[in-house]
Design an enzyme around this catalytic site. Structure first.
Site, PDB file in Angstrom:
ATOM      1  N   LYS A  10      43.926  37.316  43.194  1.00 28.62           N
ATOM      2  CA  LYS A  10      43.450  38.702  43.140  1.00 28.62           C
ATOM      3  C   LYS A  10      42.118  38.895  43.879  1.00 28.62           C
ATOM      4  O   LYS A  10      41.426  37.932  44.202  1.00 28.62           O
ATOM      5  CB  LYS A  10      43.321  39.123  41.668  1.00 28.62           C
ATOM      6  CG  LYS A  10      44.662  39.153  40.915  1.00 28.62           C
ATOM      7  CD  LYS A  10      44.486  39.736  39.524  1.00 28.62           C
ATOM      8  CE  LYS A  10      45.806  39.741  38.765  1.00 28.62           C
ATOM      9  NZ  LYS A  10      45.647  40.421  37.443  1.00 28.62           N
ATOM     10  N   TYR A  50      52.937  47.244  39.918  1.00 26.43           N
ATOM     11  CA  TYR A  50      52.615  47.211  38.479  1.00 26.43           C
ATOM     12  C   TYR A  50      53.235  48.380  37.720  1.00 26.43           C
ATOM     13  O   TYR A  50      52.713  48.773  36.673  1.00 26.43           O
ATOM     14  CB  TYR A  50      51.095  47.211  38.296  1.00 26.43           C
ATOM     15  CG  TYR A  50      50.442  45.853  38.462  1.00 26.43           C
ATOM     16  CD1 TYR A  50      50.748  44.799  37.604  1.00 26.43           C
ATOM     17  CD2 TYR A  50      49.500  45.620  39.469  1.00 26.43           C
ATOM     18  CE1 TYR A  50      50.141  43.559  37.730  1.00 26.43           C
ATOM     19  CE2 TYR A  50      48.885  44.378  39.606  1.00 26.43           C
ATOM     20  CZ  TYR A  50      49.206  43.350  38.726  1.00 26.43           C
ATOM     21  OH  TYR A  50      48.599  42.131  38.850  1.00 26.43           O
ATOM     22  N   PHE A  58      44.852  51.108  31.177  1.00 24.06           N
ATOM     23  CA  PHE A  58      44.126  50.422  32.248  1.00 24.06           C
ATOM     24  C   PHE A  58      44.846  50.492  33.596  1.00 24.06           C
ATOM     25  O   PHE A  58      44.394  49.893  34.577  1.00 24.06           O
ATOM     26  CB  PHE A  58      43.876  48.952  31.870  1.00 24.06           C
ATOM     27  CG  PHE A  58      45.126  48.160  31.520  1.00 24.06           C
ATOM     28  CD1 PHE A  58      45.961  47.648  32.500  1.00 24.06           C
ATOM     29  CD2 PHE A  58      45.450  47.926  30.185  1.00 24.06           C
ATOM     30  CE1 PHE A  58      47.098  46.928  32.189  1.00 24.06           C
ATOM     31  CE2 PHE A  58      46.597  47.200  29.849  1.00 24.06           C
ATOM     32  CZ  PHE A  58      47.420  46.700  30.861  1.00 24.06           C
ATOM     33  N   ARG A  86      52.146  29.748  34.455  1.00 26.38           N
ATOM     34  CA  ARG A  86      51.433  30.481  33.397  1.00 26.38           C
ATOM     35  C   ARG A  86      50.485  29.553  32.633  1.00 26.38           C
ATOM     36  O   ARG A  86      49.412  29.967  32.200  1.00 26.38           O
ATOM     37  CB  ARG A  86      52.436  31.171  32.470  1.00 26.38           C
ATOM     38  CG  ARG A  86      53.195  32.261  33.236  1.00 26.38           C
ATOM     39  CD  ARG A  86      54.221  32.976  32.397  1.00 26.38           C
ATOM     40  NE  ARG A  86      53.624  33.865  31.408  1.00 26.38           N
ATOM     41  CZ  ARG A  86      53.103  35.052  31.691  1.00 26.38           C
ATOM     42  NH1 ARG A  86      53.093  35.504  32.927  1.00 26.38           N
ATOM     43  NH2 ARG A  86      52.598  35.806  30.735  1.00 26.38           N
ATOM     44  N   THR A  92      45.658  35.702  29.719  1.00 30.53           N
ATOM     45  CA  THR A  92      45.251  36.881  30.501  1.00 30.53           C
ATOM     46  C   THR A  92      43.756  37.149  30.381  1.00 30.53           C
ATOM     47  O   THR A  92      43.075  37.407  31.372  1.00 30.53           O
ATOM     48  CB  THR A  92      46.023  38.130  30.018  1.00 30.53           C
ATOM     49  OG1 THR A  92      47.424  37.863  30.122  1.00 30.53           O
ATOM     50  CG2 THR A  92      45.685  39.358  30.849  1.00 30.53           C
ATOM     51  N   ARG A 103      41.948  30.770  34.859  1.00 29.54           N
ATOM     52  CA  ARG A 103      41.209  31.910  34.307  1.00 29.54           C
ATOM     53  C   ARG A 103      39.973  31.455  33.529  1.00 29.54           C
ATOM     54  O   ARG A 103      38.931  32.123  33.573  1.00 29.54           O
ATOM     55  CB  ARG A 103      42.129  32.783  33.466  1.00 29.54           C
ATOM     56  CG  ARG A 103      43.035  33.645  34.372  1.00 29.54           C
ATOM     57  CD  ARG A 103      44.198  34.195  33.626  1.00 29.54           C
ATOM     58  NE  ARG A 103      44.967  35.180  34.386  1.00 29.54           N
ATOM     59  CZ  ARG A 103      46.207  35.542  34.057  1.00 29.54           C
ATOM     60  NH1 ARG A 103      46.798  35.000  33.009  1.00 29.54           N
ATOM     61  NH2 ARG A 103      46.846  36.437  34.779  1.00 29.54           N
ATOM     62  N   ASN A 113      40.882  39.061  36.595  1.00 28.54           N
ATOM     63  CA  ASN A 113      41.221  37.746  36.040  1.00 28.54           C
ATOM     64  C   ASN A 113      41.832  36.786  37.066  1.00 28.54           C
ATOM     65  O   ASN A 113      42.574  35.876  36.712  1.00 28.54           O
ATOM     66  CB  ASN A 113      42.109  37.908  34.799  1.00 28.54           C
ATOM     67  CG  ASN A 113      43.446  38.543  35.089  1.00 28.54           C
ATOM     68  OD1 ASN A 113      43.698  38.971  36.213  1.00 28.54           O
ATOM     69  ND2 ASN A 113      44.314  38.600  34.104  1.00 28.54           N
ATOM     70  N   HIS A 116      47.642  36.509  39.200  1.00 32.54           N
ATOM     71  CA  HIS A 116      48.815  37.066  38.520  1.00 32.54           C
ATOM     72  C   HIS A 116      49.954  36.078  38.684  1.00 32.54           C
ATOM     73  O   HIS A 116      50.078  35.448  39.734  1.00 32.54           O
ATOM     74  CB  HIS A 116      49.232  38.409  39.153  1.00 32.54           C
ATOM     75  CG  HIS A 116      50.615  38.840  38.746  1.00 32.54           C
ATOM     76  ND1 HIS A 116      50.861  39.490  37.564  1.00 32.54           N
ATOM     77  CD2 HIS A 116      51.821  38.646  39.329  1.00 32.54           C
ATOM     78  CE1 HIS A 116      52.176  39.694  37.457  1.00 32.54           C
ATOM     79  NE2 HIS A 116      52.772  39.197  38.511  1.00 32.54           N
ATOM     80  N   GLU A 127      59.718  40.348  41.888  1.00 36.50           N
ATOM     81  CA  GLU A 127      58.375  40.319  42.479  1.00 36.50           C
ATOM     82  C   GLU A 127      58.359  39.556  43.807  1.00 36.50           C
ATOM     83  O   GLU A 127      57.651  39.935  44.741  1.00 36.50           O
ATOM     84  CB  GLU A 127      57.379  39.712  41.490  1.00 36.50           C
ATOM     85  CG  GLU A 127      57.138  40.613  40.283  1.00 36.50           C
ATOM     86  CD  GLU A 127      56.167  40.050  39.262  1.00 36.50           C
ATOM     87  OE1 GLU A 127      55.920  40.727  38.254  1.00 36.50           O
ATOM     88  OE2 GLU A 127      55.650  38.932  39.465  1.00 36.50           O
TER      89      GLU A 127
HETATM   90  P1  CMP Z   1      48.509  40.499  35.280  1.00 40.12           P
HETATM   91  O1  CMP Z   1      49.123  39.203  34.866  1.00 40.12           O
HETATM   92  O2  CMP Z   1      48.301  40.713  36.723  1.00 40.12           O
HETATM   93  O3  CMP Z   1      49.396  41.710  34.713  1.00 40.12           O
HETATM   94  C1  CMP Z   1      48.846  42.967  34.380  1.00 40.12           C
HETATM   95  C2  CMP Z   1      47.370  43.007  34.477  1.00 40.12           C
HETATM   96  O4  CMP Z   1      46.733  44.056  33.811  1.00 40.12           O
HETATM   97  C3  CMP Z   1      46.780  41.778  33.824  1.00 40.12           C
HETATM   98  O5  CMP Z   1      47.079  40.620  34.573  1.00 40.12           O
HETATM   99  C4  CMP Z   1      45.323  42.145  33.717  1.00 40.12           C
HETATM  100  O6  CMP Z   1      44.582  41.834  34.875  1.00 40.12           O
HETATM  101  C5  CMP Z   1      45.404  43.652  33.590  1.00 40.12           C
HETATM  102  N1  CMP Z   1      44.983  44.016  32.240  1.00 40.12           N
HETATM  103  C6  CMP Z   1      45.549  43.661  31.087  1.00 40.12           C
HETATM  104  N2  CMP Z   1      44.864  44.165  30.050  1.00 40.12           N
HETATM  105  C7  CMP Z   1      43.828  44.855  30.580  1.00 40.12           C
HETATM  106  C8  CMP Z   1      42.758  45.599  30.035  1.00 40.12           C
HETATM  107  N3  CMP Z   1      42.605  45.739  28.705  1.00 40.12           N
HETATM  108  N4  CMP Z   1      41.888  46.162  30.873  1.00 40.12           N
HETATM  109  C9  CMP Z   1      42.027  46.041  32.222  1.00 40.12           C
HETATM  110  N5  CMP Z   1      43.038  45.342  32.794  1.00 40.12           N
HETATM  111  C10 CMP Z   1      43.908  44.755  31.979  1.00 40.12           C
END
Ligand code: CMP
Length: 139
Positions: A10, A50, A58, A86, A92, A103, A113, A116, A127
């Protein structure tokens, strides 16, 4: 079984020159990078990727962030690649991520983070085809 999964490095990570360190984590875990490219998503493209999160509070912030700088999209291949990826990524929210995971070491917040990874075989297939043509994946 041998699987393929879609990974994204990212904007927070590409900006800090962490692509190589993150790729080393994948390779050390036995995941092979069988396709990879650096792209700069538009906010609209991030929104399509997404779309399952469209109703989340969010979502707008997530799409803005994913379009804020280049990302590296990649296909990782290996035995149980979806779960293995994962595991290497960690939870996450970096505050919950196990020591040594990507992470835990690199992520800045739950939103920024660093990586993905697909969460299941069906989403992995969807994807991967969102970003790559068959001829771009060299196993
Ligand atoms: P990802 O695995 O890319 O899938 C969805 C993304 O949403 C997740 O990682 C986070 O980066 C993002 N995400 C999840 N929860 C939150 C949150 N509370 N605030 C902002 N971003 C979020």
């Amino acid at each position: 079984a041998t699987e393929r999964t879609l990974s994204i490095i990212k904007p927070d990570a590409t900006k800090r020159n962490l692509t190589g360190k993150i790729n080393a984590k994948f390779e050390e875990a036995g995941l092979r990078i069988v396709a990879q490219k650096r792209i700069h998503l538009t906010k609209a493209q991030a929104g399509i990727f997404y779309k399952v999160h469209a109703e989340r509070p969010f979502y707008d912030e997530l799409c803005e962030f994913m379009a804020s700088a280049p990302v590296v999209v990649q296909v990782l291949e290996g035995e149980g690649a979806i779960a293995k990826n994962r595991e290497v990524m960690g939870a996450t929210n970096p505050a919950d991520a196990a020591p040594g995971t990507i992470r835990a070491e690199f992520a800045e917040s739950v939103g920024e983070n660093s990586v993905h990874g697909s969460d299941a075989p069906e989403t992995a297939a969807e994807e991967i085809s969102f970003f790559f043509a068959g001829l771009e994946i060299v196993g």
